[in-house]
Design an enzyme around this catalytic site. Structure first.
Site, PDB file in Angstrom:
ATOM      1  N   PRO A  22     -22.744   6.906  24.939  1.00  0.00           N
ATOM      2  CA  PRO A  22     -22.226   6.629  23.606  1.00  0.00           C
ATOM      3  C   PRO A  22     -20.867   7.265  23.320  1.00  0.00           C
ATOM      4  CG  PRO A  22     -24.060   8.168  23.513  1.00  0.00           C
ATOM      5  CD  PRO A  22     -24.020   7.628  24.915  1.00  0.00           C
ATOM      6  N   ASN A  23     -20.071   6.530  22.584  1.00  0.00           N
ATOM      7  CA  ASN A  23     -18.750   6.942  22.091  1.00  0.00           C
ATOM      8  C   ASN A  23     -17.668   6.967  23.164  1.00  0.00           C
ATOM      9  OD1 ASN A  23     -19.564   7.401  19.308  1.00  0.00           O
ATOM     10  ND2 ASN A  23     -20.741   9.120  20.109  1.00  0.00           N
ATOM     11  N   ARG A  81     -10.352   9.125  20.975  1.00  0.00           N
ATOM     12  CA  ARG A  81     -11.392  10.069  20.571  1.00  0.00           C
ATOM     13  C   ARG A  81     -11.061  11.497  21.028  1.00  0.00           C
ATOM     14  NH1 ARG A  81     -17.250  10.888  23.491  1.00  0.00           N
ATOM     15  NH2 ARG A  81     -18.086  12.320  21.943  1.00  0.00           N
ATOM     16  N   TYR A 139     -11.107  15.003  25.554  1.00  0.00           N
ATOM     17  CA  TYR A 139     -11.411  13.882  26.446  1.00  0.00           C
ATOM     18  C   TYR A 139     -10.193  13.192  27.057  1.00  0.00           C
ATOM     19  CZ  TYR A 139     -15.876  14.683  24.147  1.00  0.00           C
ATOM     20  OH  TYR A 139     -17.016  15.275  23.673  1.00  0.00           O
ATOM     21  N   ASN A 192     -21.910   9.195  33.099  1.00  0.00           N
ATOM     22  CA  ASN A 192     -21.584  10.147  32.039  1.00  0.00           C
ATOM     23  C   ASN A 192     -22.498   9.792  30.876  1.00  0.00           C
ATOM     24  OD1 ASN A 192     -20.639  11.707  29.982  1.00  0.00           O
ATOM     25  ND2 ASN A 192     -18.477  11.257  30.326  1.00  0.00           N
ATOM     26  N   ALA A 221     -23.429  12.130  24.826  1.00  0.00           N
ATOM     27  CA  ALA A 221     -24.333  12.968  24.009  1.00  0.00           C
ATOM     28  C   ALA A 221     -25.783  12.864  24.481  1.00  0.00           C
ATOM     29  CB  ALA A 221     -24.220  12.577  22.544  1.00  0.00           C
ATOM     30  N   HIS A 242     -27.718  15.644  26.453  1.00  0.00           N
ATOM     31  CA  HIS A 242     -28.382  16.791  25.838  1.00  0.00           C
ATOM     32  C   HIS A 242     -29.661  16.413  25.098  1.00  0.00           C
ATOM     33  CE1 HIS A 242     -24.364  18.108  26.789  1.00  0.00           C
ATOM     34  NE2 HIS A 242     -23.838  17.323  25.866  1.00  0.00           N
ATOM     35  N   ASP A 267     -35.739   9.836  32.708  1.00  0.00           N
ATOM     36  CA  ASP A 267     -36.898   9.206  33.348  1.00  0.00           C
ATOM     37  C   ASP A 267     -36.497   7.919  34.057  1.00  0.00           C
ATOM     38  OD1 ASP A 267     -38.568  11.222  32.521  1.00  0.00           O
ATOM     39  OD2 ASP A 267     -39.630  10.036  31.010  1.00  0.00           O
ATOM     40  N   GLU A 273     -23.554  13.266  37.961  1.00  0.00           N
ATOM     41  CA  GLU A 273     -23.343  13.383  36.512  1.00  0.00           C
ATOM     42  C   GLU A 273     -21.889  13.805  36.272  1.00  0.00           C
ATOM     43  OE1 GLU A 273     -26.066  16.258  34.869  1.00  0.00           O
ATOM     44  OE2 GLU A 273     -24.884  16.501  33.033  1.00  0.00           O
ATOM     45  N   HIS A 277     -18.783  14.666  33.401  1.00  0.00           N
ATOM     46  CA  HIS A 277     -18.324  14.927  32.032  1.00  0.00           C
ATOM     47  C   HIS A 277     -16.823  15.134  32.074  1.00  0.00           C
ATOM     48  CE1 HIS A 277     -22.404  15.279  30.674  1.00  0.00           C
ATOM     49  NE2 HIS A 277     -22.648  16.053  31.713  1.00  0.00           N
ATOM     50  N   LEU A 278     -16.134  14.501  31.154  1.00  0.00           N
ATOM     51  CA  LEU A 278     -14.681  14.681  31.076  1.00  0.00           C
ATOM     52  C   LEU A 278     -14.343  16.119  30.713  1.00  0.00           C
ATOM     53  CD1 LEU A 278     -14.491  11.437  29.104  1.00  0.00           C
ATOM     54  CD2 LEU A 278     -13.041  11.747  31.100  1.00  0.00           C
ATOM     55  N   SER A 279     -15.038  16.647  29.724  1.00  0.00           N
ATOM     56  CA  SER A 279     -14.783  18.016  29.277  1.00  0.00           C
ATOM     57  C   SER A 279     -15.669  18.987  30.056  1.00  0.00           C
ATOM     58  CB  SER A 279     -15.067  18.132  27.775  1.00  0.00           C
ATOM     59  OG  SER A 279     -16.446  17.904  27.512  1.00  0.00           O
ATOM     60  N   ARG A 309     -18.044  24.797  26.012  1.00  0.00           N
ATOM     61  CA  ARG A 309     -18.092  24.282  24.634  1.00  0.00           C
ATOM     62  C   ARG A 309     -19.343  24.807  23.917  1.00  0.00           C
ATOM     63  NH1 ARG A 309     -16.988  18.051  24.669  1.00  0.00           N
ATOM     64  NH2 ARG A 309     -16.781  18.502  22.432  1.00  0.00           N
ATOM     65  N   ARG A 334     -24.343  21.958  24.230  1.00  0.00           N
ATOM     66  CA  ARG A 334     -23.860  21.121  25.338  1.00  0.00           C
ATOM     67  C   ARG A 334     -24.139  21.746  26.707  1.00  0.00           C
ATOM     68  NH1 ARG A 334     -20.699  17.224  22.628  1.00  0.00           N
ATOM     69  NH2 ARG A 334     -19.814  18.107  20.733  1.00  0.00           N
TER      70      ARG A 334
HETATM   71  C1  DQA Z   1     -19.193  14.401  27.409  1.00  0.00           C
HETATM   72  C2  DQA Z   1     -19.679  15.748  26.855  1.00  0.00           C
HETATM   73  C3  DQA Z   1     -20.814  15.558  25.866  1.00  0.00           C
HETATM   74  O1  DQA Z   1     -21.247  16.806  25.375  1.00  0.00           O
HETATM   75  C4  DQA Z   1     -20.351  14.703  24.697  1.00  0.00           C
HETATM   76  O2  DQA Z   1     -21.428  14.457  23.825  1.00  0.00           O
HETATM   77  C5  DQA Z   1     -19.698  13.446  25.120  1.00  0.00           C
HETATM   78  C6  DQA Z   1     -18.840  13.431  26.300  1.00  0.00           C
HETATM   79  C7  DQA Z   1     -17.944  14.553  28.311  1.00  0.00           C
HETATM   80  O3  DQA Z   1     -17.619  13.595  28.989  1.00  0.00           O
HETATM   81  O4  DQA Z   1     -17.298  15.607  28.297  1.00  0.00           O
HETATM   82  O5  DQA Z   1     -19.804  12.429  24.446  1.00  0.00           O
HETATM   83  O6  DQA Z   1     -20.230  13.851  28.213  1.00  0.00           O
END
Ligand code: DQA
Length: 150
Positions: free
Chosen positions: A13-14, A21, A26, A78, A81, A84, A91, A102, A104-106, A111, A115
């Site tokens: 998501p997002n 964003r 990011y 990725n 959210a 978490h 599953d 897995e 994650h950009l950040s 953080r 997270r």
């Molecule tokens: C994220 C880190 C997550 O905590 C956050 O909710 C995201 C992006 C990242 O790519 O850093 O939406 O997965």
């Protein structure tokens, strides 16, 4: 087994908002630009790569289940959210038993505390966190040479 030639990239998501964003976390690359770079890199290596993004947990679960029917050999995900929160997504990955990294950009560990926990890391082959869009490319390079048990 030979190295994976059928790879799926899943964005949670997002991440459709990348580019605008929270660029401090990011970066400024759009999701389309990231996906395009991955596609070109996979093609150059003779592999097939599909990318999928959804803001909806159930749709992500469905896409992962579909990956098994499509004989996807490696997943780069990725979960955003859902990292978490989502036992359902965890599953699904466990059920299809497709190896995954897995991403994650950040740097999620630098953080907020909420997270720091991931429902995915312990069943992932590995994790890339904090390297921005480049992290997906590194995960892809890894996937392209991955051999289970090696
Ligand atoms: C994220 C880190 C997550 O905590 C956050 O909710 C995201 C992006 C990242 O790519 O850093 O939406 O997965």
């Amino acid at each position: 087994m030979a190295t994976p030639k059928n790879i799926l990239v899943v964005h949670g998501p997002n991440l459709n908002l990348l580019g605008s964003r929270e660029p401090a976390h990011y970066g400024s690359a759009t999701l389309a630009a990231i996906d395009q770079r991955l596609l070109e890199r996979a093609r150059a290596a003779g592999a097939t790569l599909a990318s999928y993004q959804s803001n909806v947990e159930g749709e992500l679960v469905n896409r992962i289940q579909q990956a098994q029917r499509e004989k996807v050999e490696f997943i780069i995900i990725n979960p955003a959210a859902f990292t978490h929160t989502s036992i359902a997504l965890r599953d699904a990955l466990a059920a299809v038993a497709i190896p995954f990294v897995e991403v994650h950009l950040s740097n999620v560990f630098a953080r907020e505390k909420f997270r720091h926990h991931s429902y995915f890391t312990d069943i992932a082959v590995g994790i890339v966190s904090g390297l921005g869009g480049k992290g997906y490319e590194l995960a892809l390079d890894f996937a392209l040479q991955y051999s289970p048990g090696a």
